[in-house]
Design an enzyme around this catalytic site. Structure first.
Site, PDB file in Angstrom:
ATOM      1  N   ASP A 195      11.694 -25.576 -10.297  1.00  0.00           N
ATOM      2  CA  ASP A 195      12.594 -26.041  -9.877  1.00  0.00           C
ATOM      3  C   ASP A 195      12.107 -27.100  -9.388  1.00  0.00           C
ATOM      4  OD1 ASP A 195      13.974 -25.802  -8.236  1.00  0.00           O
ATOM      5  OD2 ASP A 195      13.766 -23.871  -7.200  1.00  0.00           O
ATOM      6  N   ARG A 255      21.799 -13.803 -12.211  1.00  0.00           N
ATOM      7  CA  ARG A 255      22.912 -13.628 -12.533  1.00  0.00           C
ATOM      8  C   ARG A 255      22.376 -14.148 -14.906  1.00  0.00           C
ATOM      9  NH1 ARG A 255      23.764 -12.172  -8.722  1.00  0.00           N
ATOM     10  NH2 ARG A 255      25.810 -13.067  -7.336  1.00  0.00           N
ATOM     11  N   GLU A 284      30.169  -7.800 -17.191  1.00  0.00           N
ATOM     12  CA  GLU A 284      29.288  -6.183 -16.766  1.00  0.00           C
ATOM     13  C   GLU A 284      30.950  -5.716 -16.514  1.00  0.00           C
ATOM     14  OE1 GLU A 284      27.484  -7.782 -13.164  1.00  0.00           O
ATOM     15  OE2 GLU A 284      25.797  -8.638 -14.217  1.00  0.00           O
ATOM     16  N   HIS A 303      22.685  -4.035 -12.398  1.00  0.00           N
ATOM     17  CA  HIS A 303      23.083  -4.643 -10.733  1.00  0.00           C
ATOM     18  C   HIS A 303      23.254  -4.394  -9.456  1.00  0.00           C
ATOM     19  CE1 HIS A 303      25.383  -8.461 -10.483  1.00  0.00           C
ATOM     20  NE2 HIS A 303      24.195  -8.677  -9.409  1.00  0.00           N
ATOM     21  N   LEU A 304      21.980  -4.111  -9.824  1.00  0.00           N
ATOM     22  CA  LEU A 304      21.387  -2.838  -8.198  1.00  0.00           C
ATOM     23  C   LEU A 304      20.231  -3.459  -8.084  1.00  0.00           C
ATOM     24  CD1 LEU A 304      21.469   0.677 -10.069  1.00  0.00           C
ATOM     25  CD2 LEU A 304      23.461  -0.917  -8.787  1.00  0.00           C
TER      26      LEU A 304
END
Length: 341
Positions: A195, A255, A284, A303-304
């Site tokens: 990162d 994402r 999606e 996507h939960l």
């Protein structure tokens, strides 16, 4: 003072109203708009993303509103044109992708998000997918449910691998990535992090910061936690998947746009990827002809990752705190800087 809560069927108007009443104390004029998500999927609305298609209803509700709180309402330029009194917009999610930030800034509207609201939920889901993928839980469950007793899966070439003693790479180290790292450390895994925006002095004692190429080459499991930006779109492409060790596991709960999914599916079919766990996708809902549907050794959820009741309560509480801070003349946590709009 008129406050509009544009809740949905996850972060409900009831939760938002209760949190506002608890935090503000004084009565206020409360207007409600109920959005159809998640019973109706979100998508692009006008120029904004991941929003409920309720632009006209929002426009009708906005006149006279000084404060608006929402998760999915489409605050397009057209909607903001109707916000004749709006001074604060609280988007109770990690990032205000459903808000035209430039249009809000041009109108002097402060925009607040609630990053970290779903960090615990998403971190737990990430580890669940990682474990399920490494130990082939979906495949073995399906076999057992079909009447098979696959004791042959105890064979060396068929059995799974452990997190303990393994090297796991995290791409992105925000609130979710940091929680995942702590859980992995408890499993005695070595944790590498890539990162470029993380201060080494703030990384913590249980992770090693490294470059992306080094992380991919050394990690037997890689989990994505970066934000989707022009800089990170397509970050893990076919070449970077190929750079991972044979048999590695790949997880994405961040994402869909971060990952080349056809390349990931091909790598699963070839066996270069040993397994994968995906909660988000490049399109999606997942297309009926997606190669992931027939790829081996993949566990998928729709996507939960952030879908817990605690997340909904936390989103409401953080939103109410932001409203209280604004009304008291304090800078709310999660205020989106003007430079980002």
């Amino acid at each position: 003072m008129k406050i509009l809560t544009a809740g949905d069927h996850f972060v409900t108007n009831g939760l938002l109203a209760d949190a506002l009443h608890d935090r503000l104390g004084a009565p206020f004029d409360h207007a409600e708009l109920t959005l159809p998500w998640p019973h109706t999927p979100f998508g692009p609305v006008g120029e904004v993303q991941e929003a409920s298609d309720a632009e006209d209803a929002l426009i009708a509700a906005l006149p006279g509103v000084r404060v608006a709180v929402t998760q999915m309402a489409p605050f397009t330029e057209r909607a903001l044109d109707a916000a004749d009194a709006l001074e604060l917009l609280v988007c109770c999610r990690g990032g205000p992708v459903n808000v035209n930030l430039a249009a809000a800034a041009a109108r002097g509207i402060a925009v607040v998000a609630t990053p970290g609201r779903n960090a615990t939920a998403a971190a737990e889901h990430t580890v669940a997918l990682l474990l399920a993928a490494k130990r082939a839980v979906p495949r073995t469950h399906a076999g057992l449910a079909a009447g098979q007793w696959r004791s042959d899966l105890y064979a060396y070439g068929e059995c799974g691998t452990e997190l303990g003693g393994s090297t796991v790479g995290l791409i992105g180290y925000g609130a979710i990535g940091r929680k995942v790292a702590r859980v992995l450390h408890a499993f005695d895994a070595r944790v590498l992090v890539h990162d470029p925006y993380t201060d080494p002095a703030d990384a913590g004692p249980h992770v090693e910061l490294t470059g992306l190429d080094e992380l991919l080459a050394q990690s037997t499991a890689v989990s994505l936690h970066a934000r989707l930006t022009p800089e990170t779109a397509g970050l893990v492409d076919a070449a970077r998947i190929a750079a991972m060790p044979p048999g590695a596991v790949l997880v994405n709960t961040a994402r869909g746009g971060l990952l080349d999914y056809p390349a990931a599916a091909a790598a699963l079919v070839s066996g270069h990827l040993g397994a994968a766990g995906f909660d988000v996708f490049d399109s999606e809902p997942l297309a009926a002809d997606s190669p992931l549907r027939s790829a081996p050794n993949v566990v998928m959820t729709p996507h939960l990752a952030g879908a817990t009741r605690e997340t909904a309560h936390r989103a409401a509480r953080l939103s109410a705190e932001a409203v209280a801070d604004h009304l008291a003349g304090r800078t709310p946590q999660g205020l989106v800087p003007a430079a980002a709009r």
